[in-house]
Write a protein that holds these residues in place. Structure first.
Motif, PDB file in Angstrom:
ATOM      1  N   ALA A   1       0.837  -1.202   0.000  1.00  0.00           N
ATOM      2  CA  ALA A   1       0.000   0.000   0.000  1.00  0.00           C
ATOM      3  C   ALA A   1       0.872   1.252   0.000  1.00  0.00           C
ATOM      4  O   ALA A   1       1.905   1.297   0.674  1.00  0.00           O
ATOM      5  CB  ALA A   1      -0.912  -0.004   1.220  1.00  0.00           C
ATOM      6  N   MET A   2       0.445   2.255  -0.754  1.00  0.00           N
ATOM      7  CA  MET A   2       1.159   3.529  -0.778  1.00  0.00           C
ATOM      8  C   MET A   2       0.535   4.467   0.261  1.00  0.00           C
ATOM      9  O   MET A   2      -0.602   4.899   0.089  1.00  0.00           O
ATOM     10  CB  MET A   2       1.070   4.158  -2.171  1.00  0.00           C
ATOM     11  CG  MET A   2       1.742   3.354  -3.253  1.00  0.00           C
ATOM     12  SD  MET A   2       1.445   4.036  -4.921  1.00  0.00           S
ATOM     13  CE  MET A   2       2.313   5.616  -4.790  1.00  0.00           C
TER      14      MET A   2
ATOM     15  N   ALA B   1      -4.862   3.227  14.222  1.00  0.00           N
ATOM     16  CA  ALA B   1      -5.673   3.549  15.397  1.00  0.00           C
ATOM     17  C   ALA B   1      -6.840   4.472  15.067  1.00  0.00           C
ATOM     18  O   ALA B   1      -7.681   4.743  15.932  1.00  0.00           O
ATOM     19  CB  ALA B   1      -4.799   4.194  16.472  1.00  0.00           C
ATOM     20  N   GLY B   2      -6.890   4.973  13.828  1.00  0.00           N
ATOM     21  CA  GLY B   2      -7.951   5.879  13.432  1.00  0.00           C
ATOM     22  C   GLY B   2      -7.707   7.321  13.821  1.00  0.00           C
ATOM     23  O   GLY B   2      -8.594   8.170  13.674  1.00  0.00           O
TER      24      GLY B   2
ATOM     25  N   LEU C   1      -7.621  -0.779   5.158  1.00  0.00           N
ATOM     26  CA  LEU C   1      -7.851  -1.328   6.494  1.00  0.00           C
ATOM     27  C   LEU C   1      -9.339  -1.578   6.726  1.00  0.00           C
ATOM     28  O   LEU C   1      -9.716  -2.582   7.337  1.00  0.00           O
ATOM     29  CB  LEU C   1      -7.299  -0.374   7.555  1.00  0.00           C
ATOM     30  CG  LEU C   1      -5.771  -0.205   7.586  1.00  0.00           C
ATOM     31  CD1 LEU C   1      -5.371   0.856   8.591  1.00  0.00           C
ATOM     32  CD2 LEU C   1      -5.087  -1.527   7.896  1.00  0.00           C
ATOM     33  N   LYS C   2     -10.193  -0.694   6.216  1.00  0.00           N
ATOM     34  CA  LYS C   2     -11.632  -0.880   6.361  1.00  0.00           C
ATOM     35  C   LYS C   2     -12.132  -2.084   5.568  1.00  0.00           C
ATOM     36  O   LYS C   2     -13.194  -2.625   5.875  1.00  0.00           O
ATOM     37  CB  LYS C   2     -12.364   0.390   5.910  1.00  0.00           C
ATOM     38  CG  LYS C   2     -12.249   1.546   6.886  1.00  0.00           C
ATOM     39  CD  LYS C   2     -13.066   2.738   6.422  1.00  0.00           C
ATOM     40  CE  LYS C   2     -12.973   3.889   7.422  1.00  0.00           C
ATOM     41  NZ  LYS C   2     -13.757   5.062   6.977  1.00  0.00           N
TER      42      LYS C   2
ATOM     43  N   VAL D   1       3.527  -0.028   2.515  1.00  0.00           N
ATOM     44  CA  VAL D   1       3.051  -0.720   3.709  1.00  0.00           C
ATOM     45  C   VAL D   1       2.536  -2.084   3.246  1.00  0.00           C
ATOM     46  O   VAL D   1       1.585  -2.159   2.470  1.00  0.00           O
ATOM     47  CB  VAL D   1       1.932   0.066   4.425  1.00  0.00           C
ATOM     48  CG1 VAL D   1       1.460  -0.690   5.660  1.00  0.00           C
ATOM     49  CG2 VAL D   1       2.421   1.460   4.807  1.00  0.00           C
ATOM     50  N   PHE D   2       3.193  -3.137   3.712  1.00  0.00           N
ATOM     51  CA  PHE D   2       2.828  -4.477   3.259  1.00  0.00           C
ATOM     52  C   PHE D   2       1.559  -4.912   3.980  1.00  0.00           C
ATOM     53  O   PHE D   2       1.544  -5.063   5.203  1.00  0.00           O
ATOM     54  CB  PHE D   2       3.967  -5.455   3.536  1.00  0.00           C
ATOM     55  CG  PHE D   2       3.865  -6.733   2.748  1.00  0.00           C
ATOM     56  CD1 PHE D   2       3.797  -6.713   1.370  1.00  0.00           C
ATOM     57  CD2 PHE D   2       3.849  -7.952   3.393  1.00  0.00           C
ATOM     58  CE1 PHE D   2       3.709  -7.892   0.637  1.00  0.00           C
ATOM     59  CE2 PHE D   2       3.765  -9.137   2.673  1.00  0.00           C
ATOM     60  CZ  PHE D   2       3.696  -9.104   1.294  1.00  0.00           C
ATOM     61  N   ILE D   3       0.474  -5.074   3.219  1.00  0.00           N
ATOM     62  CA  ILE D   3      -0.818  -5.403   3.801  1.00  0.00           C
ATOM     63  C   ILE D   3      -1.267  -6.785   3.334  1.00  0.00           C
ATOM     64  O   ILE D   3      -0.873  -7.260   2.265  1.00  0.00           O
ATOM     65  CB  ILE D   3      -1.886  -4.349   3.443  1.00  0.00           C
ATOM     66  CG1 ILE D   3      -1.996  -4.188   1.919  1.00  0.00           C
ATOM     67  CG2 ILE D   3      -1.563  -3.022   4.110  1.00  0.00           C
ATOM     68  CD1 ILE D   3      -3.159  -3.306   1.492  1.00  0.00           C
ATOM     69  N   VAL D   4      -2.106  -7.413   4.158  1.00  0.00           N
ATOM     70  CA  VAL D   4      -2.535  -8.794   3.903  1.00  0.00           C
ATOM     71  C   VAL D   4      -4.034  -8.934   4.152  1.00  0.00           C
ATOM     72  O   VAL D   4      -4.548  -8.456   5.169  1.00  0.00           O
ATOM     73  CB  VAL D   4      -1.788  -9.784   4.836  1.00  0.00           C
ATOM     74  CG1 VAL D   4      -2.198 -11.223   4.515  1.00  0.00           C
ATOM     75  CG2 VAL D   4      -0.286  -9.613   4.732  1.00  0.00           C
TER      76      VAL D   4
END
Length: 210
Positions: A141-142, A163-164, A175-176, A199-202
């Protein structure tokens, strides 16, 4: 979702338009990292199932797209450069037996933002993962809002987004959608808006045990 939009598998006739959308969506990305028409043609050749486009049925225009390839992931050694992961944007390192779908790109033309088209594309990706029985989806993710908070370390920025406390135009949306942060990748690509970080997201397929 508006009935005027439909997700389809992208075709060679769309390649030039897809390149236009890419340039419109990523004005700060290094020139040699932008996807061009030849890249989209390669994607459609190596893994046609993983290439999605959103059609505006009223105008016939392509409004957005996503590009993916299959690969195996070593989560203990996730650091990498974007151009290495996507084989210089050609996706010719696609592994037909790969257990994970890797998100090479997602883009919605600025004229079409606010219609929920990225949701259509993410749903198509997740449907593909379920259909193929894959473990899930990963992407770099950028964090495109980071340039406004350069007083923070990238780790602090990402924690606040999680954390929002801060909203990032890319990461917050992912994230949502159920993605989780696995780690931060320095020098992922060349884009000052995100400080060159990824950001490595899964996202894990709920229908398959990890």
């Amino acid at each position: 979702m508006p009935e005027r939009f439909q997700v389809v598998q992208s075709t060679p006739e769309m390649a030039a338009r897809l390149a236009e959308i890419q340039r419109a969506c990523f004005p700060d990305l290094a020139e040699d990292e932008l996807m061009r028409e030849e890249h989209y043609l390669s994607h459609q050749n190596v893994f046609p199932e993983g290439q999605h486009a959103v059609l505006d049925l009223e105008t016939g225009l392509v409004a957005g797209s996503s590009s993916d390839l299959r690969m195996d992931i070593d989560f203990d050694h996730f650091q990498h450069r974007y151009m290495d992961a996507v084989d210089s944007n050609y996706l010719t390192n696609h592994n037909p037996a790969g257990e994970w779908l890797y998100g090479a790109d997602i883009a919605v033309h600025p004229d079409y933002r606010g219609y929920g088209l990225s949701t259509l594309l993410y749903n198509a990706r997740h449907d593909l993962i379920r259909r193929l029985g894959l473990k899930g989806h990963v992407a770099g993710a950028m964090p495109k809002g980071y340039h406004q908070h350069r007083d923070l370390l990238i780790e602090e920025y990402v924690q606040k987004v999680m954390a929002g406390e801060l909203r990032d135009p890319v990461l917050s949306v992912q994230l949502k959608r159920g993605y989780q942060v696995h780690g931060i990748i320095p020098d992922y690509l060349e884009d000052p808006s995100c400080g060159n970080y990824g950001v490595f997201i899964v996202w894990k397929n709920p229908e398959r045990m990890a």
